[in-house]
Write a protein that holds these residues in place. Structure first.
Motif, PDB file in Angstrom:
ATOM      1  N   ASP A  71      44.992  23.199  37.720  1.00  0.00           N
ATOM      2  CA  ASP A  71      43.721  23.921  37.879  1.00  0.00           C
ATOM      3  C   ASP A  71      43.246  24.503  36.546  1.00  0.00           C
ATOM      4  O   ASP A  71      42.050  24.472  36.237  1.00  0.00           O
ATOM      5  N   SER A  72      44.193  25.024  35.762  1.00  0.00           N
ATOM      6  CA  SER A  72      43.851  25.612  34.466  1.00  0.00           C
ATOM      7  C   SER A  72      43.299  24.553  33.515  1.00  0.00           C
ATOM      8  O   SER A  72      42.316  24.800  32.791  1.00  0.00           O
ATOM      9  N   SER A 223      49.036  29.522  31.737  1.00  0.00           N
ATOM     10  CA  SER A 223      49.237  29.738  33.177  1.00  0.00           C
ATOM     11  C   SER A 223      50.278  30.839  33.401  1.00  0.00           C
ATOM     12  O   SER A 223      50.418  31.348  34.508  1.00  0.00           O
ATOM     13  N   TYR A 224      51.003  31.229  32.340  1.00  0.00           N
ATOM     14  CA  TYR A 224      51.984  32.323  32.411  1.00  0.00           C
ATOM     15  C   TYR A 224      51.294  33.671  32.198  1.00  0.00           C
ATOM     16  O   TYR A 224      51.536  34.618  32.921  1.00  0.00           O
ATOM     17  N   ASP A 225      50.453  33.748  31.159  1.00  0.00           N
ATOM     18  CA  ASP A 225      49.648  34.952  30.915  1.00  0.00           C
ATOM     19  C   ASP A 225      48.687  34.602  29.781  1.00  0.00           C
ATOM     20  O   ASP A 225      48.917  33.655  29.031  1.00  0.00           O
ATOM     21  N   THR A 528      50.926  50.248  31.060  1.00  0.00           N
ATOM     22  CA  THR A 528      49.551  50.306  30.555  1.00  0.00           C
ATOM     23  C   THR A 528      48.852  48.967  30.782  1.00  0.00           C
ATOM     24  O   THR A 528      47.659  48.841  30.535  1.00  0.00           O
ATOM     25  N   GLN A 529      49.606  47.962  31.258  1.00  0.00           N
ATOM     26  CA  GLN A 529      49.078  46.624  31.441  1.00  0.00           C
ATOM     27  C   GLN A 529      48.053  46.570  32.575  1.00  0.00           C
ATOM     28  O   GLN A 529      48.251  47.142  33.636  1.00  0.00           O
ATOM     29  N   HIS A 530      46.967  45.855  32.327  1.00  0.00           N
ATOM     30  CA  HIS A 530      45.933  45.555  33.317  1.00  0.00           C
ATOM     31  C   HIS A 530      45.096  46.786  33.658  1.00  0.00           C
ATOM     32  O   HIS A 530      43.867  46.755  33.564  1.00  0.00           O
ATOM     33  N   GLN A 531      45.740  47.871  34.048  1.00  0.00           N
ATOM     34  CA  GLN A 531      45.014  49.058  34.492  1.00  0.00           C
ATOM     35  C   GLN A 531      44.581  49.947  33.337  1.00  0.00           C
ATOM     36  O   GLN A 531      43.567  50.629  33.415  1.00  0.00           O
ATOM     37  N   GLU A 547      33.655  41.997  32.199  1.00  0.00           N
ATOM     38  CA  GLU A 547      33.478  41.085  31.069  1.00  0.00           C
ATOM     39  C   GLU A 547      34.446  41.377  29.935  1.00  0.00           C
ATOM     40  O   GLU A 547      34.862  40.475  29.218  1.00  0.00           O
ATOM     41  N   ILE A 548      34.787  42.658  29.736  1.00  0.00           N
ATOM     42  CA  ILE A 548      35.619  43.084  28.607  1.00  0.00           C
ATOM     43  C   ILE A 548      36.833  43.825  29.148  1.00  0.00           C
ATOM     44  O   ILE A 548      36.709  44.728  29.969  1.00  0.00           O
ATOM     45  N   GLY A 549      38.017  43.466  28.663  1.00  0.00           N
ATOM     46  CA  GLY A 549      39.237  44.145  29.084  1.00  0.00           C
ATOM     47  C   GLY A 549      40.280  43.158  29.569  1.00  0.00           C
ATOM     48  O   GLY A 549      39.996  41.994  29.846  1.00  0.00           O
ATOM     49  N   GLU A 550      41.518  43.622  29.663  1.00  0.00           N
ATOM     50  CA  GLU A 550      42.621  42.764  30.094  1.00  0.00           C
ATOM     51  C   GLU A 550      42.373  42.202  31.481  1.00  0.00           C
ATOM     52  O   GLU A 550      42.659  41.030  31.757  1.00  0.00           O
ATOM     53  N   SER A 551      41.841  43.019  32.381  1.00  0.00           N
ATOM     54  CA  SER A 551      41.614  42.567  33.759  1.00  0.00           C
ATOM     55  C   SER A 551      40.567  41.469  33.842  1.00  0.00           C
ATOM     56  O   SER A 551      40.459  40.783  34.854  1.00  0.00           O
ATOM     57  N   ALA A 552      39.784  41.278  32.759  1.00  0.00           N
ATOM     58  CA  ALA A 552      38.780  40.216  32.739  1.00  0.00           C
ATOM     59  C   ALA A 552      39.375  38.871  32.322  1.00  0.00           C
ATOM     60  O   ALA A 552      38.695  37.841  32.409  1.00  0.00           O
ATOM     61  N   LEU A 553      40.635  38.866  31.879  1.00  0.00           N
ATOM     62  CA  LEU A 553      41.264  37.636  31.397  1.00  0.00           C
ATOM     63  C   LEU A 553      41.980  36.905  32.528  1.00  0.00           C
ATOM     64  O   LEU A 553      42.617  37.532  33.375  1.00  0.00           O
ATOM     65  N   PRO A 554      41.892  35.568  32.553  1.00  0.00           N
ATOM     66  CA  PRO A 554      42.589  34.813  33.602  1.00  0.00           C
ATOM     67  C   PRO A 554      44.099  34.934  33.469  1.00  0.00           C
ATOM     68  O   PRO A 554      44.637  34.989  32.360  1.00  0.00           O
TER      69      PRO A 554
END
Length: 698
Positions: A71-72, A223-225, A528-531, A547-554
């Protein structure tokens, strides 16, 4: 946080190749030269083994992972679902659960075959677009009531060639209409788009096997991070090339965004940040050198755009930029000129100012320390220079100067601070606490290392607030998180970026692998990851957090927690938080800067939800006029509230607009900074009143 990994992994080679049964592209001869070589096979096997042994999560390489890779890869090659037909993907589906076996066996052929089909389709689409332009842009009928679906993330794939043709006819029609509304003449539009598509075709013919290999292996690695990444030999010298351009460039963090290159953040004190002409989420669509013609870079690979932007110190690069402040469907651009230079350490140094406020009829002075980055002059330190520069040493000096000025409290400004030295984040924390852990680092083997402040005593004991925003990341989040967990400071502003992972770079026989091998945790045990860090009192966001930030990344790794390292005493702020928030909301409900920020983001998000655009010129112009009127009304409401002359129309800055660099900032004019000071003063007043009441009761 780099770790040396087992050198023996680089000697791996498995000769077996899994058989491939999928048919080759219908007309593959054009791309027959694209074949995996022995070095790439060995490198792929090394990547498999390194991720298996050393990635933080160590997820199994199985059928479920194979489906993620599939899929990636399809998403990387066709993010807008505009090249592959449903039939193409259905044929690829035969391999969906086999990519784990292909990778374990060093079989790169399936990845190359899919890429070559992609090249065939892209070549066909560009040729079709050129055939439409050959008929002249006047052949498009803009009186028809047609629409184009622009948000194609979940769109159905075209079933056949006829549906692809119709989609691309609308895409070309849309590009013509955008340029027409922007004021370009038909001949100029035809020349620009013809040149763009011909350039993209020429670039296709320069595709190398390394391009295929890098894309395919990154579909696997990412696909890992999102921070685990393969760098080809060409890109290895530009470590983290898709995240930083700080050396003799413009000082901007960039990433690919479909066919565009998007600005993620600006390097503090870098040329772009000092120019005040570029902002996060802006899109770069053209690059030119000094007075040379600007080259259209839509559809280019990120590393190729990087090469154009970089250049000798002192030279000028001209960028054509679509501002993030535009409406989502407004592609009008501006051209900015930036002089390339390396970022100087002294320009990133912490700075102080004094914020003067009157609250409850009394005058106060608050010290403000702006920290653009967490820096440490390693070279001077190793050379034994006793005057080496570091964030902590500079802040210590500034705190001393502010205390001599008898300030009533201090605000640490970490807005837009993307991080830097982990050591400095720890040592800076030590200025405000009396010994103890500052951050926890959990490794892939489950071991938790505790970084701590070993110095006895507290250097600054006075009232403290820390101001953060979405672009405060990494080391900034570690410091802000520690201040919050020790209840040492009020945290105010926006939710921070959320990057709480640690990467290392491992050389391969062919290129390099950057992989995530550890995770940061606050002393409270929270990641501190994601949140990121959630402020005690939140301000309206200046950028869209989607649009901006770690949570916006696949594939961003999730937030989690581990056992706390400390259990601080009762939170002194807790009894007052509700009242502090109430007072803050009361002040900022009608504050022009806060109202403007809230309303501008609300308008942007509203427009972003519009998934289709009209291809009818009259409707499109009317829509754009409505949007510009709303944007102008927001701007003029702000200007009038500040006693400034309203604008007759929205201003579009360009390279002829003068920009003042190194302008001394008046801290009282910064609404967010002033409000941070007022919140701190509110707390001091409430705390004093409580202490007085308790004294009377006794």
């Amino acid at each position: 946080m780099k770790r040396s990994l087992t050198a023996g992994l680089l000697a791996l080679l498995v000769g077996l190749q899994a058989s491939t049964t999928l048919a080759k592209p219908a007309d593959p001869h054009t791309w027959d030269y694209l074949q995996p070589d022995r070095d790439q096979v060995i490198a792929s096997l090394n990547v498999v083994e390194l991720l298996k042994r050393h990635h933080y999560n160590k997820p199994p390489l199985n059928d479920a992972r194979a489906a993620k890779i599939f899929d990636s890869y399809i998403e990387m090659l066709d993010p807008s679902r505009s090249y592959f037909t449903a039939g193409d993907v259905a044929e690829f589906e035969a391999w969906r659960n086999q990519f784990d076996d292909f990778l374990k066996n060093g079989n790169l052929e399936p990845g190359f075959i899919i890429y070559k089909v992609h090249l065939e389709r892209l070549q066909s689409r560009l040729q079709y677009a050129l055939s439409l332009l050959e008929q002249g842009v006047d052949s498009f009928d803009f009186t028809l009531d047609e629409e184009l679906l622009v948000d194609r993330e979940n769109a159905a794939r075209p079933e056949n060639e006829r549906e692809l043709d119709d989609l691309w006819r609308k895409r070309v029609k849309d590009e013509v209409l955008r340029l027409k509304i922007a004021g370009k003449e038909p001949k100029a539009i035809e020349e620009l788009l013809t040149k763009r598509y011909k350039n993209q075709l020429a670039r296709l013919e320069q595709t190398r096997g390394e391009d295929v290999f890098q894309t395919y292996i990154n579909a696997f690695a990412q696909s890992y991070d999102p921070h685990t990444q393969y760098l080809s030999p060409d890109n290895a010298e530009n470590f983290d090339i898709n995240m930083s351009l700080s050396l003799e460039g413009i000082g901007a963090v960039l990433q690919s965004d479909n066919e565009h290159v998007k600005v993620v953040r600006l390097v503090p004190a870098g040329p772009a940040e000092k120019s005040k002409q570029i902002a996060p989420a802006d899109k770069i669509v053209g690059v030119g050198q000094s007075d040379e013609e600007i080259v259209d870079v839509i559809g280019w690979r990120l590393d190729e755009v990087v090469k154009l932007i970089r250049g000798p110190k002192g030279s000028v690069v001209r960028l054509e930029v679509i501002p993030a402040s535009n409406a989502p469907n407004d592609q009008s651009s501006k051209v900015v000129a930036i002089t390339r230079e390396a970022v100087k350490l002294e320009e990133q140094a912490a700075k102080k100012s004094v914020l003067k406020l009157n609250q409850d009829g009394r005058d106060y002075k608050l010290g403000v320390i702006e920290i653009p980055a967490f820096y440490l002059d390693f070279k001077a330190l190793r050379a034994g220079d006793k005057e080496y520069k570091s964030t902590t040493r500079d802040v210590k000096k500034l705190l001393t100067e502010l205390e001599e000025e008898n300030v009533d409290g201090v605000v640490i400004d970490l807005r837009n601070n993307g991080g830097g030295s982990l050591q400095e984040a720890t040592e800076l924390t030590g200025l405000f606490i009396d010994q103890g852990p500052t951050v926890l680092v959990r490794n892939s083997d489950g071991r938790v290392d505790v970084l701590a402040d070993e110095q006895q005593g507290v250097f600054y004991k006075g009232p403290l607030a820390v101001l953060v925003n979405r672009l405060s990341a990494s080391a900034s989040e570690i410091f802000a998180g520690a201040m919050q967990d020790y209840h040492r400071a009020l945290i105010v502003g926006g939710q921070t970026f959320g990057k709480g992972t640690v990467q290392t770079v491992q050389p391969l026989n062919h290129g390099e692998l950057k992989l995530t091998l550890a995770k940061f945790y606050r002393v409270s045990g929270q990641s501190t990851q994601h949140q990121g860090v959630i402020p005690d009192i939140s301000y309206p966001a200046e950028v869209d957090t989607k649009e901006i930030g770690e949570s916006a990344l696949p594939e961003a790794m999730p937030w989690d927690s581990i056992r706390a390292a400390v259990n601080p005493d009762m939170n002194p702020f807790k009894p007052f938080l509700a009242e502090l928030k109430s007072r803050h909301e009361g002040r900022t409900h009608e504050d022009p800067d806060f109202v403007f920020t809230r309303d501008r983001l609300a308008l942007t998000q509203e427009l972003t939800h519009e998934t289709t655009i009209s291809l009818n010129e009259e409707k499109r112009r009317a829509q754009q006029e409505r949007i510009e009127k709303r944007q102008l009304a927001l701007e003029n409401t702000l200007r009038e509230a500040k006693g400034e002359e309203p604008l007759a129309k929205l201003e579009k800055e360009d390279e002829t607009t003068p920009h003042v660099e190194d302008k001394k900032i008046n801290p009282e004019a910064d609404a967010y900074l002033s409000e941070s000071g007022r919140i701190l003063l509110d707390y001091l007043g409430l705390n004093k009143a409580m202490a007085k009441n308790q004294s009377v009761e006794r």
